[in-house]
Design a protein around this motif. Structure first.
Motif, mmCIF file in Angstrom:
data_model
loop_
_atom_site.group_PDB
_atom_site.id
_atom_site.type_symbol
_atom_site.label_atom_id
_atom_site.label_comp_id
_atom_site.label_asym_id
_atom_site.label_seq_id
_atom_site.Cartn_x
_atom_site.Cartn_y
_atom_site.Cartn_z
ATOM 1 N N SER A 177 -5.377 9.266 -60.589
ATOM 2 C CA SER A 177 -4.529 8.216 -60.021
ATOM 3 C C SER A 177 -4.986 7.903 -58.612
ATOM 4 O O SER A 177 -5.250 8.814 -57.820
ATOM 5 C CB SER A 177 -3.056 8.654 -60.002
ATOM 6 N N ILE A 178 -5.074 6.631 -58.290
ATOM 7 C CA ILE A 178 -5.348 6.198 -56.922
ATOM 8 C C ILE A 178 -4.030 5.652 -56.377
ATOM 9 O O ILE A 178 -3.485 4.668 -56.888
ATOM 10 C CB ILE A 178 -6.490 5.166 -56.853
ATOM 11 N N LEU A 179 -3.500 6.327 -55.361
ATOM 12 C CA LEU A 179 -2.165 6.057 -54.853
ATOM 13 C C LEU A 179 -2.231 5.477 -53.447
ATOM 14 O O LEU A 179 -3.061 5.877 -52.628
ATOM 15 C CB LEU A 179 -1.346 7.353 -54.832
ATOM 16 N N GLY A 180 -1.294 4.552 -53.155
ATOM 17 C CA GLY A 180 -1.179 4.009 -51.812
ATOM 18 C C GLY A 180 -2.245 2.986 -51.495
ATOM 19 O O GLY A 180 -2.794 2.321 -52.368
ATOM 20 N N GLY A 181 -2.540 2.867 -50.194
ATOM 21 C CA GLY A 181 -3.573 1.950 -49.740
ATOM 22 C C GLY A 181 -3.067 0.540 -49.523
ATOM 23 O O GLY A 181 -1.874 0.241 -49.644
ATOM 24 N N LYS A 182 -3.992 -0.345 -49.180
ATOM 25 C CA LYS A 182 -3.644 -1.744 -48.944
ATOM 26 C C LYS A 182 -4.848 -2.613 -49.296
ATOM 27 O O LYS A 182 -5.958 -2.119 -49.519
ATOM 28 C CB LYS A 182 -3.222 -1.965 -47.489
#
Length: 526
Positions: free
Chosen positions: A352-357
């Protein structure tokens, strides 16, 4: 790849370019959620830098530094969709002037070789010349700095189109409902429901990546029911006005609001986009622009304007969820770091790749695909996306629109096509040659033409009125009322291309118009 927003599209492109056979699945339309509800900024984050300095937070400092580096790649890889812009912070005391000028110089310094152009102090006269709508009382001047702007929905679609051109397979309206597992308990196949046909099918893969942004916890818990929730989604809204109500080529930064945030008033495609809010979302949160949210934004903006804006002058708006990752010590969503985290579930193997913008979507993808290759047990190969031109960028220049105009397009339509589709606009002109009536406007008063909708259906997987008017052509964000007017012609083209029945066409128009009329009603605009 599960999720077709900025992160999922970026991950899919990176994986495909590294030689990994990739399938991209999105439960709705590409960029239909958070990835088309941004402030349209490609930026390091002035507020995040201020927080990093005040808190001596090295993690937040590095996030800003990474974003400033990524900013230049976004602008270079899709020049038809992203460009540098100047932002002005009005100052009403010399103390403010010194504070913001010092802060922007740090911002410049962090940009290093990736700087766009240097910040500077503007005199009162120059500030008012560039922003004549600013309140003149007590104004001392302004501090100008550089950042980027972009068309978020079109940028996402350009990532998807570049991915499919590289050999990947992308499906929208394909929801992952469950997984099957191998003997070792690891995920082996995803069960996918086609929202259009209501049929189910399986997609097998060695690795599954969860890139669903605010919905990440749902997929994590489908893969592993004992997974602890990590997401703290935050609702952000924007409202739009005719740009002539605050005429300026530059963006206005309101440096402090009543709750300690900042907001922007950004010129964007003939509109003034004002936002954003930052309120923690719950299961009861309504994902539309509420009257009190619009009034909040106007309370922050109007003290800086000579002629205050009114809620009844709003022409459209948007709302979306930010994929914030829970902090160990809790805290308000406005205080959570917008950095990202790559997580691998030991039991299921889900990554899972979580967060960021948005600005760091490429770096997020690079970190994610590095983790995918490590999980596959092979070497981590070089990432190829830093200098990867996206669909529509090849051969594009600022004067490209003149080529379209020379082939019989009105100047306004030529500029619109160039800005939305880049050099892919040539294919739209070819459609006009196939059927001359497709040169007609979709709706009077806006430059979009019928051929664009046909192109979006045939080449960009659009299957609903909203797919076309909201994300591919952009009329919905420009003007809700104009979008309602364009719905009938758009539905007619969908019916023609996808062989809809008369009843289905009528129902689609009614549903779409009803949805937008609901938005207008919420704000008291109809």
């Amino acid at each position: 790849m599960i999720g077709g927003g900025a992160t999922g599209a970026g991950c899919s492109l990176d994986a495909q370019l590294r030689g990994l056979r990739t399938v991209l699945l999105d439960a709705g339309d590409f960029a239909s959620a958070a990835s088309s509800a941004s402030t349209k900024l490609v930026h390091g984050g002035v507020r995040y830098l201020e927080q990093a300095v005040k808190r001596l937070n090295l993690e937040e400092y590095r996030m800003v530094q990474h974003a400033l580096e990524e900013r230049i790649y976004m602008l270079a890889n899709a020049p038809h969709l992203a460009h540098a812009s100047e932002f002005i912070v009005p100052v009403f005391s010399w103390r403010q002037a010194a504070y913001y000028r010092a802060g922007m110089k740090i911002y410049d310094w962090l940009s290093g070789k990736h700087a766009l152009f240097p910040s500077r102090f503007l005199s009162r006269e120059e500030t008012l010349q560039r922003m004549p709508g600013l309140k003149k009382d007590s104004l001392r001047g302004g501090v100008a700095y550089s950042d980027g702007q972009f068309d978020d929905a079109r940028y996402d679609l350009s990532l998807v189109k570049t991915f499919t051109a590289a050999g990947g397979a992308a499906l929208n309206y394909a929801r992952v409902t469950s997984f099957s597992r191998g003997a070792n308990g690891k995920l082996q196949a995803a069960v996918v429901r086609d929202a259009i046909s209501n049929e189910e099918f399986a997609v097998e893969a060695k690795i599954f990546v969860n890139a669903t942004g605010p919905a990440s916890d749902k997929i994590r818990q489908v893969a592993n029911s004992s997974a602890v929730k990590r997401m703290r989604p935050s609702k952000g809204v924007h409202i739009l006005f005719p740009q002539e109500m605050f005429p300026s080529k530059d963006a206005l930064l309101i440096p402090k609001t009543e709750d300690g945030r900042l907001i922007f008033a950004v010129p964007w495609q003939g509109r003034l986009l004002v936002g954003t809010t930052d309120d923690e979302a719950t299961a009861e949160t309504r994902m539309i622009v509420l009257r009190q949210e619009a009034e909040y934004l106007l309370r922050q903006l109007n003290p800086f304007l000579e002629r205050p804006l009114r809620a009844d002058e709003i022409v459209s708006g948007l709302s979306g969820l930010r994929p914030l990752v829970a902090a160990a010590n809790g805290g308000q969503t406005k205080e959570l770091i917008r950095d990202h985290e790559v997580e691998r579930d030991a039991a299921s193997g889900l990554i899972s790749i979580l967060g960021g913008k948005w600005t760091t979507h490429r770096l997020m993808a690079e970190d994610t695909i590095d983790a995918v290759q490590r999980a596959l047990g092979g070497p981590v190969t070089p990432c190829l996306t830093k200098q990867q031109s996206l669909a529509g960028a090849e051969g594009f220049s600022d004067s490209y629109w003149k080529t379209l105009a020379s082939r019989g397009m009105e100047d306004a339509t030529a500029k619109h096509l160039a800005d939305k589709f880049g050099t892919d606009a040539d294919k739209i002109l070819q459609l006009c040659e196939e059927e001359p009536r497709w040169k007609d406007l979709l709706v009077q008063g806006l430059p979009a033409i019928l051929a664009e909708a046909v192109f979006c259906i045939r080449e960009e997987m659009a299957v609903t009125i909203e797919d076309i008017l909201a994300r591919r052509i952009g009329i919905q964000l420009i003007d809700w009322r104009k979008a309602i007017q364009a719905a009938e012609a758009t539905a007619g083209l969908l019916a023609q291309e996808l062989v809809w029945s008369a009843d289905r066409t009528k129902a689609a128009i009614a549903a779409y118009s009803g949805k937008l009329n609901g938005y207008l009603h919420e704000l008291g605009l109809n």
